[in-house]
Design an enzyme around this catalytic site. Structure first.
Site, mmCIF file in Angstrom:
data_model
loop_
_atom_site.group_PDB
_atom_site.id
_atom_site.type_symbol
_atom_site.label_atom_id
_atom_site.label_comp_id
_atom_site.label_asym_id
_atom_site.label_seq_id
_atom_site.Cartn_x
_atom_site.Cartn_y
_atom_site.Cartn_z
ATOM 1 C CE LYS A 263 -3.883 -1.833 2.709
ATOM 2 N NZ LYS A 263 -4.925 -1.634 1.697
ATOM 3 N NE ARG A 337 -10.821 -9.743 -1.880
ATOM 4 C CZ ARG A 337 -11.085 -8.832 -2.818
ATOM 5 N NH1 ARG A 337 -11.353 -9.207 -4.047
ATOM 6 N NH2 ARG A 337 -11.104 -7.541 -2.521
HETATM 7 N N1 BES Z 1 -7.936 -3.716 4.428
HETATM 8 C C1 BES Z 1 -8.142 -3.347 3.091
HETATM 9 C C2 BES Z 1 -9.438 -2.598 2.843
HETATM 10 C C3 BES Z 1 -9.573 -1.243 3.498
HETATM 11 C C4 BES Z 1 -9.326 -0.111 2.742
HETATM 12 C C5 BES Z 1 -9.992 -1.126 4.785
HETATM 13 C C6 BES Z 1 -9.492 1.126 3.324
HETATM 14 C C7 BES Z 1 -10.141 0.103 5.343
HETATM 15 C C8 BES Z 1 -9.906 1.236 4.614
HETATM 16 C C9 BES Z 1 -8.160 -4.588 2.178
HETATM 17 O O1 BES Z 1 -7.415 -5.651 2.607
HETATM 18 C C10 BES Z 1 -7.626 -4.145 0.864
HETATM 19 O O2 BES Z 1 -6.493 -3.773 0.824
HETATM 20 N N2 BES Z 1 -8.443 -4.183 -0.162
HETATM 21 C C11 BES Z 1 -8.056 -3.766 -1.464
HETATM 22 C C12 BES Z 1 -8.585 -4.764 -2.454
HETATM 23 C C13 BES Z 1 -8.042 -4.592 -3.836
HETATM 24 C C14 BES Z 1 -6.579 -4.940 -3.890
HETATM 25 C C15 BES Z 1 -8.827 -5.476 -4.773
HETATM 26 C C16 BES Z 1 -8.655 -2.391 -1.730
HETATM 27 O O3 BES Z 1 -9.791 -2.151 -1.315
HETATM 28 O O4 BES Z 1 -7.971 -1.557 -2.278
HETATM 29 ZN ZN ZN Z 2 -5.379 -5.508 1.949
#
Ligand code: BES
Ligand code: ZN
Ligand code: ZN
Length: 484
Positions: A263, A337
Site C-alpha cells: 500500500k 477474503r
Molecule cells: N484492508 C483493506 C481494505 C480497506 C481499505 C480497509 C481502506 C479500510 C480502509 C483490504 O485488505 C484491501 O487492501 N483491499 C483492497 C482490495 C483490492 C486490492 C482489490 C482495496 O480495497 O484496495
Molecule cells: Zn489488503
C-alpha cells in the site's frame, strides 16, 4: 463508572448535572421554567440535535446544574438519536469536571430500548483512547456515576452489557499493531472467554496446515508473527429448540501493509483497524455470554499480519483453500477474503448453519457508501431481512448492495479456479462474490465495514478511532433469532 436507576423526581436529583432533552420549539417541562424559557427565547438554545446548554443552580432543584440537551425534531427522535445525545452530553460534561450525571427520560420514550440506548451513549462516550498518553491528570477527569431517571433495571443492564462489549471491541481495534499481534489477539480472546464462561479454542499454524487452510496460511507467510484461528462457542443452557447454529466470522488482520502488492505509505498507520470485524465478533460473544440468547453462536476470527517479508506470497501464487478450490493470488492486498474463505469453510465443517461475516474488506465500500452505512451482501434475502431489522433497531445503518451473477464473471482465473480480485469497478461486490463462491448455499451475509469501523475525527458523542460497529447488530440478531 457506576450505572444506576434514579428513583427520585427531577427536583430531588442531587447529581452534579441533571440532563433533560429539549426539542426544537418544545422546551422540556421540568423545573427552572423561567430560566429554560429564556434560553429558548434568546436563541442561546434552540433544541437542535446534540446542542448543549448548562444552567447552574437551577431554581427549585437540588442538582448543581440543569443541562439542556438538544433532541432535534421531536417527531424524528428515536433510540439512535438518544444514544448519540447521551454520549454528546456525557462528553461535554466530563470535559468540565462533572463527576455525577443523571439523565431524565421524557414522556413517550421511557421504553427499554430508549433506556438502554441512553446508557450505551454514556458508556461509549466515556472512552478517550488515550492509554498511551502519559497525562498524570487523566484520572481526575473520570465520571463516578451515570444515572437514569425512568427506565427499568433490565434495560439498564442490557445497555451496560452492550456498550461495555463495544468498548472492549474498540479497545482491541485501537491497539497499535506492535502490541496487538495475532497471538496477542488470541490471548485476549481466551481471557475474555474464560471470564464469561465461553469455550475457546485457538488453532495454531500447524493445525491449520494439517487441515489444509492454504488460503489463510498464504497471507500469513510474509510475517514473522504466526497466525491463528480463534474459535469461541456459546451454547444456550438447556439446548436450543431448532437445529440453527449461527456462525459469526470476523476479519482479524492485525496489520495490513498490502504485502508484496504494498500500500502507499500515506494513511497506512490506520491499517491496524483491519481486525475490526474480528474485534466486533469477539465483543459480540462477550455480550452474548451475558444476554444468553436461545440460538447457539460460534465466533471464528482468522487472525494474521499481512507483511511483505522474504517468505511473503507473490502475485501469481496459487493457493489451495480448505474447501479444496484453488485461488490465484493476483493482488496480495486482497488478503481479507483469503483468510475469510478458510474460516467460513471451517465454520461450515463444525456445523454452523447460518453465517455472517464482518470485515474491513474494501476501499471501494468507502467510495460507495462513505462512512455512514455498512455495506451488506447476501445469498439469502430472508436472512438479510432479519439482520437489517436488527441493525435498524440498534442504530447501525446498513445498506444492501446487489449481487447479480454478472459480477462473478470478473473472478475467473486463467490458471486456478478463481483469482482474488475483480478489477477496478464494483470492487466491493466482486469481493463479496469471491467469498460467496466458497459458502455455496449456506445462508450467508457479508458486512463490509471498511468505511464505518473507524472515525478519523471524533464525534461529539464518540472519540476518534475504532467504533465497534456491527457488534450490536450481531447481538440483536442472535437475541431475536427465535422470534422471527
Ligand atoms: N484492508 C483493506 C481494505 C480497506 C481499505 C480497509 C481502506 C479500510 C480502509 C483490504 O485488505 C484491501 O487492501 N483491499 C483492497 C482490495 C483490492 C486490492 C482489490 C482495496 O480495497 O484496495
Ligand atoms: Zn489488503
Ligand atoms: Zn485488509
Amino acid at each position: 463508572m457506576e450505572i444506576r436507576l434514579e428513583p427520585k423526581k427531577t427536583a430531588e436529583v442531587e447529581s452534579d448535572a441533571l440532563i433533560v432533552v429539549g426539542f426544537e420549539g418544545a422546551p422540556p417541562g421540568v423545573g427552572a421554567g423561567e430560566a429554560v424559557k429564556e434560553l429558548y427565547d434568546s436563541g442561546e438554545f434552540s433544541g437542535k440535535a446534540l446542542e448543549i446548554a448548562i444552567l447552574h443552580r437551577p431554581a427549585g432543584m437540588k442538582a448543581k446544574r440543569l443541562v439542556l440537551a438538544g433532541g432535534g425534531k421531536r417527531e424524528k427522535f428515536d433510540t439512535a438519536e438518544l444514544r448519540k445525545l447521551a454520549g454528546a452530553a456525557f462528553r461535554a460534561l466530563k470535559g468540565k469536571g462533572v463527576r455525577s450525571m443523571t439523565l431524565a427520560l421524557g414522556d413517550g420514550w421511557q421504553s427499554d430500548d430508549f433506556a438502554a440506548a441512553a446508557v450505551e451513549g454514556a458508556i461509549l462516550g466515556d472512552v478517550e483512547n488515550d492509554r498511551y498518553k502519559t497525562d498524570p491528570k487523566k484520572d481526575e477527569k473520570r465520571v463516578a456515576s451515570f444515572s437514569l431517571l425512568g427506565g427499568s433495571q433490565a434495560a439498564l443492564d442490557r445497555g451496560r452489557i452492550l456498550a461495555e462489549a463495544q468498548n472492549f471491541s474498540r479497545d482491541l481495534a485501537n491497539e497499535p499493531a506492535n502490541v496487538l499481534t495475532p497471538l496477542l489477539l488470541a490471548d485476549r480472546a481466551k481471557q475474555m472467554a474464560a471470564e464469561y464462561g465461553l469455550e475457546c479454542e485457538v488453532l495454531d499454524q500447524d493445525r491449520m496446515r494439517q487441515l489444509g487452510m492454504g488460503a489463510l496460511l498464504g497471507v500469513a507467510q510474509g510475517s514473522a508473527e504466526p497466525p491463528a484461528l480463534i474459535v469461541i462457542r456459546y451454547k444456550p443452557a438447556g439446548g436450543s429448540k431448532s437445529s440453527d447454529h449461527l456462525g459469526l466470522v470476523g476479519k482479524g488482520v492485525t496489520f495490513d501493509t498490502g504485502g508484496i502488492s504494498i500500500k502507499p505509505s500515506e494513511g497506512m498507520e490506520k491499517m491496524r483497524y483491519d481486525m475490526s470485524g474480528g474485534a466486533a465478533v469477539l465483543g459480540a460473544m462477550r455480550a452474548i455470554a451475558q444476554i444468553k440468547p436461545q440460538v447457539p453462536v460460534t465466533a471464528l476470527v482468522p487472525t494474521v499480519e499481512n507483511m511483505p517479508g522474504s517468505k511473503a506470497q507473490r502475485p501469481g501464487d496459487i493457493v489451495k483453500s480448505l474447501s479444496g478450490k484453488t485461488v490465484e493470488v493476483l493482488n496480495t492486498d486482497a488478503e481479507g477474503r483469503l483468510i475469510l474463505i478458510d474460516a467460513l469453510t471451517y465454520a461450515q465443517q463444525i456445523g454452523c448453519t447460518h453465517l455472517v461475516d464482518a470485515a474491513t474488506l474494501t476501499g471501494a465500500i468507502v467510495v460507495a457508501l462513505g462512512t455512514v452505512n455498512v455495506g451488506a451482501f447476501t445469498n439469502n434475502e430472508a436472512f438479510l431481512e432479519k439482520l437489517l431489522a436488527a441493525a435498524k433497531a440498534e442504530g447501525e445503518k446498513t445498506w444492501q448492495l446487489p449481487m447479480d451473477e454478472e459480477y462473478k464473471e470478473l473472478l475467473k482465473s486463467n490458471f486456478a479456479d478463481l483469482h482474488n480480485i475483480g478489477g477496478r469497478s464494483g470492487g466491493s461486490i466482486t469481493a463479496a462474490w469471491f467469498i460467496r463462491d466458497f459458502v455455496g448455499e449456506t445462508p450467508w451475509i457479508h458486512l463490509d465495514i471498511a468505511g464505518t469501523a473507524w472515525l478519523d475525527e471524533g464525534k461529539p458523542y464518540m472519540a476518534k478511532g475504532a467504533t465497534g460497529v456491527g457488534l450490536r447488530t450481531f447481538v440483536r440478531l442472535a437475541e431475536s433469532w427465535n422470534a422471527v
